[in-house]
Design a protein around this motif. Structure first.
Motif, PDB file in Angstrom:
ATOM      1  N   ILE A  98      23.107   3.080  -4.599  1.00 57.53           N
ATOM      2  CA  ILE A  98      23.606   2.482  -5.839  1.00 57.53           C
ATOM      3  C   ILE A  98      23.651   0.965  -5.710  1.00 57.53           C
ATOM      4  N   SER A  99      24.138   0.472  -4.582  1.00 55.80           N
ATOM      5  CA  SER A  99      24.174  -0.976  -4.369  1.00 55.80           C
ATOM      6  C   SER A  99      22.784  -1.576  -4.370  1.00 55.80           C
ATOM      7  N   THR A 100      21.832  -0.860  -3.820  1.00 56.29           N
ATOM      8  CA  THR A 100      20.449  -1.332  -3.821  1.00 56.29           C
ATOM      9  C   THR A 100      19.913  -1.419  -5.249  1.00 56.29           C
ATOM     10  N   LEU A 101      20.195  -0.408  -6.062  1.00 58.04           N
ATOM     11  CA  LEU A 101      19.724  -0.427  -7.444  1.00 58.04           C
ATOM     12  C   LEU A 101      20.374  -1.564  -8.226  1.00 58.04           C
ATOM     13  N   GLU A 102      21.635  -1.820  -7.984  1.00 53.11           N
ATOM     14  CA  GLU A 102      22.333  -2.864  -8.729  1.00 53.11           C
ATOM     15  C   GLU A 102      21.930  -4.270  -8.308  1.00 53.11           C
ATOM     16  N   SER A 103      21.193  -4.401  -7.212  1.00 53.08           N
ATOM     17  CA  SER A 103      20.846  -5.732  -6.707  1.00 53.08           C
ATOM     18  C   SER A 103      19.681  -6.373  -7.450  1.00 53.08           C
ATOM     19  N   THR A 104      18.937  -5.606  -8.255  1.00 52.05           N
ATOM     20  CA  THR A 104      17.809  -6.158  -9.009  1.00 52.05           C
ATOM     21  C   THR A 104      17.963  -5.815 -10.483  1.00 52.05           C
ATOM     22  N   GLN A 105      17.294  -6.590 -11.323  1.00 52.46           N
ATOM     23  CA  GLN A 105      17.402  -6.370 -12.765  1.00 52.46           C
ATOM     24  C   GLN A 105      16.783  -5.049 -13.176  1.00 52.46           C
ATOM     25  N   VAL A 106      15.605  -4.736 -12.623  1.00 51.72           N
ATOM     26  CA  VAL A 106      14.948  -3.491 -13.001  1.00 51.72           C
ATOM     27  C   VAL A 106      15.746  -2.299 -12.488  1.00 51.72           C
ATOM     28  N   GLY A 107      16.339  -2.432 -11.306  1.00 51.02           N
ATOM     29  CA  GLY A 107      17.137  -1.350 -10.774  1.00 51.02           C
ATOM     30  C   GLY A 107      18.414  -1.138 -11.566  1.00 51.02           C
ATOM     31  N   TRP A 108      19.046  -2.224 -11.977  1.00 52.32           N
ATOM     32  CA  TRP A 108      20.269  -2.120 -12.770  1.00 52.32           C
ATOM     33  C   TRP A 108      20.003  -1.429 -14.099  1.00 52.32           C
ATOM     34  N   SER A 109      18.888  -1.763 -14.719  1.00 56.73           N
ATOM     35  CA  SER A 109      18.549  -1.176 -16.018  1.00 56.73           C
ATOM     36  C   SER A 109      18.354   0.333 -15.889  1.00 56.73           C
ATOM     37  N   LEU A 110      17.570   0.755 -14.902  1.00 57.66           N
ATOM     38  CA  LEU A 110      17.331   2.192 -14.731  1.00 57.66           C
ATOM     39  C   LEU A 110      18.597   2.914 -14.280  1.00 57.66           C
ATOM     40  N   TYR A 111      19.423   2.249 -13.494  1.00 59.73           N
ATOM     41  CA  TYR A 111      20.649   2.890 -13.030  1.00 59.73           C
ATOM     42  C   TYR A 111      21.627   3.097 -14.192  1.00 59.73           C
ATOM     43  N   LEU A 135       0.838  -1.207   0.000  1.00 64.18           N
ATOM     44  CA  LEU A 135       0.000   0.000   0.000  1.00 64.18           C
ATOM     45  C   LEU A 135       0.868   1.251   0.000  1.00 64.18           C
ATOM     46  N   PHE A 136       1.943   1.241   0.752  1.00 63.97           N
ATOM     47  CA  PHE A 136       2.870   2.375   0.779  1.00 63.97           C
ATOM     48  C   PHE A 136       3.409   2.651  -0.622  1.00 63.97           C
ATOM     49  N   ALA A 137       3.806   1.603  -1.334  1.00 65.91           N
ATOM     50  CA  ALA A 137       4.358   1.780  -2.679  1.00 65.91           C
ATOM     51  C   ALA A 137       3.326   2.351  -3.635  1.00 65.91           C
ATOM     52  N   SER A 138       2.093   1.871  -3.536  1.00 67.80           N
ATOM     53  CA  SER A 138       1.050   2.379  -4.439  1.00 67.80           C
ATOM     54  C   SER A 138       0.729   3.834  -4.135  1.00 67.80           C
ATOM     55  N   ALA A 145      12.747  -1.229  -2.954  1.00 70.58           N
ATOM     56  CA  ALA A 145      13.550  -1.289  -4.181  1.00 70.58           C
ATOM     57  C   ALA A 145      14.401  -2.554  -4.206  1.00 70.58           C
ATOM     58  N   LEU A 146      14.880  -2.970  -3.040  1.00 69.69           N
ATOM     59  CA  LEU A 146      15.645  -4.205  -2.933  1.00 69.69           C
ATOM     60  C   LEU A 146      14.800  -5.417  -3.302  1.00 69.69           C
ATOM     61  N   ARG A 147      13.472  -5.251  -3.186  1.00 68.93           N
ATOM     62  CA  ARG A 147      12.534  -6.326  -3.540  1.00 68.93           C
ATOM     63  C   ARG A 147      11.899  -6.089  -4.904  1.00 68.93           C
ATOM     64  N   SER A 148      12.567  -5.287  -5.739  1.00 70.01           N
ATOM     65  CA  SER A 148      12.207  -5.091  -7.154  1.00 70.01           C
ATOM     66  C   SER A 148      10.926  -4.303  -7.360  1.00 70.01           C
ATOM     67  N   ASN A 149      10.573  -3.434  -6.431  1.00 70.15           N
ATOM     68  CA  ASN A 149       9.398  -2.595  -6.641  1.00 70.15           C
ATOM     69  C   ASN A 149       9.741  -1.472  -7.617  1.00 70.15           C
ATOM     70  N   GLN A 150       9.032  -1.409  -8.738  1.00 75.72           N
ATOM     71  CA  GLN A 150       9.338  -0.472  -9.811  1.00 75.72           C
ATOM     72  C   GLN A 150       9.274   0.978  -9.333  1.00 75.72           C
ATOM     73  N   ALA A 151       8.224   1.339  -8.593  1.00 78.40           N
ATOM     74  CA  ALA A 151       8.065   2.729  -8.148  1.00 78.40           C
ATOM     75  C   ALA A 151       9.206   3.154  -7.238  1.00 78.40           C
ATOM     76  N   MET A 152       9.615   2.268  -6.336  1.00 80.26           N
ATOM     77  CA  MET A 152      10.690   2.631  -5.411  1.00 80.26           C
ATOM     78  C   MET A 152      12.038   2.721  -6.128  1.00 80.26           C
ATOM     79  N   VAL A 153      12.255   1.864  -7.125  1.00 84.04           N
ATOM     80  CA  VAL A 153      13.488   1.951  -7.912  1.00 84.04           C
ATOM     81  C   VAL A 153      13.568   3.298  -8.622  1.00 84.04           C
ATOM     82  N   GLU A 154      12.443   3.731  -9.198  1.00 79.49           N
ATOM     83  CA  GLU A 154      12.420   5.019  -9.881  1.00 79.49           C
ATOM     84  C   GLU A 154      12.690   6.168  -8.916  1.00 79.49           C
TER      85      GLU A 154
END
Length: 784
Positions: free
Chosen positions: A617-630, A553-556, A587-596
């Motif tokens: 930066i380490s958090t973003l690099e830990s997931t595929q979606v985060g790595w792509s946006l980073y 709910l927080f993410a939404s 973001a560590l759990r691949s939530n798109q909104a938090m990665v952005e």
């Protein structure tokens, strides 16, 4: 002049031509008696005296007089001679008076002459409108035992106004006197019906015309509390016509509340109280001026909930208040319903709130005697070596008592106080802010508090469920949702309610409706109203007091806020200051909104602290979606690549509620060879994370406060992290079996074993084998 004494000729008062007022209907047409002189003219040649009365069915409406100017003449003659005197041209003099109609008598502002004494309503035997030829017009006749009083008005309307006002005051005085000392309740019920009929048929147009009878009946009920339920219902049915267009007075509200509680299934509740409550909700402007109206509405709704259909009946009532169209035609209905709900929910926690507010410490705080942080003097750490007085250590820890399933408000208060230091240290962590902890952050900063359960009494629990469901119903109406969101901002509930999982779970539906609404005036209310105060999106954040869904709910909520007009640096700054940990965890759990959001924080240079930037930066690099946006971000800002190449962070704080898997994902995403300070406090990590911790060769400070880290993890740490200097094991399940392994960590200089299962023998052994140990905390252990 004494109007209450009898005068000459009083023996003629009961002749056949006299008709006493008390023998006539309380309000209606009066018959015109025949003049004793018949149709014969008197000696002066004047026409006969005519008595007329304007019927109440004439359609004229009059304002109730309380005072006014009028001409007064008193004739002290028996009634048999009155017509002769009135038709003569030799009337006595007239005196101007400013008369006041009190509750019991007619009095003059200048008590002299004809009105030297007041005229009691009980002494008025007859009241008539008079008119005769060749004489002043617009006269009113009041008969009393000693004669007659004539009142002359300026015109016919004022004369009639005086007539109906005097008639109303006289009869109301009679009813008040009769109902003050009732003898038989059969007679009382008849008199009540007559009083109601009097008010309904009076041509006077004034609020007091309906309110005065209600106050008389209210006084009657308050003085006679031993009535049977059937007598209660008979009285309620009798006064029902007066309640259709008038709110009940406070004492009567109390009587109605009692009836709702004692007989919730009575048909009187549905048939009589429903239109009364509907009128209250539609027209009441301020419950603060009439709180018993709010209480009556609350008890009425609870009575509806006691019917067989329960909440379905309440739902139909809410639908009837909204109306069949998409737009409610009554603007006061929603705020009044919400006010009733908030007061009812507050009452559920009233016992807890009172026990908190009446504590001596809080009274002292209010009086400025001491600060909140001084309520409980901190216990000093036990020092192994003598040392001069110094400020408290960097991590003083007041331990929490063992979690219990049921707590009262005093225990909740203690938990809040003890978690206050933790909140301070955590809020100064990743974002580098120095702000004081907010209310919600203090509530459940420790996982131990999340195990606490507030148990309400059965009645309070029933009330809470009913009115929480009403709030959910209100949020389903599109036209009501903007106003409801506005009323619930800032958070209007007591902290005891926010610490109650059952309530916040019910309220979650309402917040979801706000988050799903695309209108800015609705979802903008998820934010706090001012800096330093939490909003709804913070309340339901991971680690927050109401979060039970791992932050979905927080993410939404954050997603819709960022997607509208809140994609600004100010909003990102508030997130970085207060909720950076939850954002990184999601973001560590691949939530798109938090990665952005993390990418935007780096792009807008929101985070100034280098270690925090490296952790993001380490958090973003830990997931595929985060790595792509980073990667896309680095293409725009090449300096981020340079920042990462210089090595990993030296300090790292894992967000609250993180797990072993989150820690493993983060540490495996980048280089942490420079990491010296790691805080896992208040996370859900266990001994399994030791496999990741031993891969940090530069680690010198490790905080495991209030985690599930056990003996197995300690043994592994003692074998690989020989350089560890500071270790915090406060409120962990470690025992002597694991603590003895620490004797091989010769570099330890600070060790916190507060609230662990440390024994005195193990403590003595550690002192002997750790030569560099200078600070140790063994409070609430066997070694203390």
């Amino acid at each position: 002049m004494d109007f209450n004494s009898s005068g000459g000729g009083s023996e003629l008062h009961n002749n056949q031509y006299h008709q006493s007022e008390d023998s006539k209907p309380l309000l209606g047409e009066m018959s015109t008696p025949t003049s004793p002189e018949g149709n014969n003219n008197n000696k002066m040649g004047a026409g006969p005296c005519r008595r007329t009365l304007l019927p109440s069915s004439s359609g004229m409406r009059y304002k109730l007089l309380q005072e006014g100017d009028v001409q007064v003449c008193v004739v002290k003659y028996p009634r048999t001679f009155l017509s002769k005197i009135l038709t003569s041209k030799l009337l006595r003099r007239w005196e101007p008076h400013h008369l006041t109609l009190t509750d019991g008598s007619l009095a003059s502002a200048t008590p002299a002459g004809y009105m030297e004494t007041t005229l009691s309503y009980s002494s008025i035997e007859d009241l008539q409108l008079l008119s005769w030829d060749n004489a002043p017009k617009y006269c009113l006749q009041l008969s009393f035992p000693g004669g007659t009083i004539l009142l002359q008005a300026a015109n016919s309307y004022v004369r009639d106004q005086w007539f109906y006002s005097l008639q109303w005051k006289k009869k109301l005085y009679k009813y008040r006197k009769v109902l003050t000392r009732p003898s038989r309740w059969e007679v009382v019920l008849k008199e009540i019906r007559g009083l109601v009929e009097l008010a309904l048929t009076s041509p006077l147009q004034d609020d007091s015309i309906h309110q005065a009878p209600l106050h008389i009946i209210s006084t009657l009920l308050s003085q006679n509390t031993n009535l049977s339920p059937q007598e209660h219902e008979n009285i309620i049915v009798a006064i029902a016509p007066l309640l259709e267009n008038n709110p009940p007075p406070p004492d009567l509200c109390e009587f109605f509340c009692k009836h709702c509680r004692q007989r919730p299934r009575s048909m009187v509740v549905i048939e009589v109280f429903t239109p009364v409550v509907q009128r209250i909700l539609k027209h009441n402007m301020d419950f603060g001026k009439c709180p018993r109206l709010r209480l009556f509405t609350q008890e009425y709704i609870l009575a509806l909930n006691e019917l067989n259909a329960g909440m379905e009946v309440v739902k139909k009532f809410i639908q009837s208040m909204h109306g069949p169209t998409g737009q409610c035609p009554h603007p006061r209905v929603l705020p009044n319903l919400v006010a009733v709900c908030l007061a009812a929910i507050y009452s559920c926690y009233e016992e807890l709130i009172n026990s908190r507010d009446n504590s001596p410490s809080l009274k002292e705080i209010r009086n400025g005697c001491q600060q909140q942080s001084d309520r409980r003097p901190p216990l000093p750490l036990r020092l192994l070596r003598p040392a001069p007085p110094t400020p408290p250590p960097a991590q003083p820890a007041l331990p929490l008592p063992p979690p219990s399933s049921i707590v009262n408000s005093s225990e909740v208060l203690v938990e809040l106080e003890r978690s206050n230091n933790a909140a301070n240290s955590r809020l100064k962590g990743p974002a580098g802010g120095d702000s004081e902890p907010s209310l919600i952050d203090c509530l459940l900063i420790s996982p131990a508090l999340s195990a606490l359960t507030i148990q309400l009494p059965a009645r309070a629990d029933h009330v809470l469920r009913c009115f929480a469901l009403i709030l959910k119903m209100l949020s389903d109406y599109d036209d009501w949702r903007p106003a409801l969101a506005s009323v619930l901002q800032p958070i209007p509930f007591p902290k005891e309610a926010l610490a109650h999982g059952k309530f916040t779970k019910e309220l979650k539906y309402v917040i979801q409706r706000f988050a799903e609404d695309p209108r800015q005036e609705v979802h903008s209310c998820l934010l706090s109203v001012r800096s330093g105060k939490d909003g709804w999106f913070q309340l339901y954040s991971p680690g927050g007091v109401a979060c039970d869904d791992d932050g979905e709910l927080f993410a939404s909520m954050v997603h819709i806020l960022m997607g509208s007009c809140y994609k600004t640096k100010k909003f990102l700054l508030s997130l970085a200051e207060n909720k950076l940990g939850p954002c990184m965890l999601l973001a560590l759990r691949s939530n798109q909104a938090m990665v952005e959001i993390l990418c935007l924080m780096l792009e807008y240079n929101i985070i100034e602290h280098k270690d925090t930037q490296l952790q993001i930066i380490s958090t973003l690099e830990s997931t595929q979606v985060g790595w792509s946006l980073y990667e896309q971000l680095c293409d725009r800002q090449r300096e981020l690549w340079e920042l990462q190449r210089k090595g990993g962070p030296t300090r790292l704080t894992l967000p609250s509620k993180s797990t072993d898997a989150d820690l493993a994902r983060l540490l495996s995403s980048g280089s942490f060879g420079n990491l010296e300070n790691l805080s896992l406090a208040f996370t859900n990590v266990t001994s399994a994370c030791a496999e990741q911790l031993i891969k940090l060769p530069s680690l010198k400070q490790l905080n495991l406060w209030s985690t599930q880290f056990g003996d197995g993890g300690l043994r592994l740490l003692s074998e690989h992290l020989a350089c560890l200097q500071v270790l915090n094991l406060c409120e962990t399940p470690v025992t002597d079996a694991g603590l003895l392994a620490l004797s091989s960590m010769k570099s330890l200089c600070s060790l916190n074993m507060n609230s662990t299962k440390l024994s005195a023998d193990t403590y003595e052994d550690l002192k002997a084998k750790l030569p560099n140990l200078k600070e140790v905390d063994v409070r609430y252990t066997e070694a203390w």
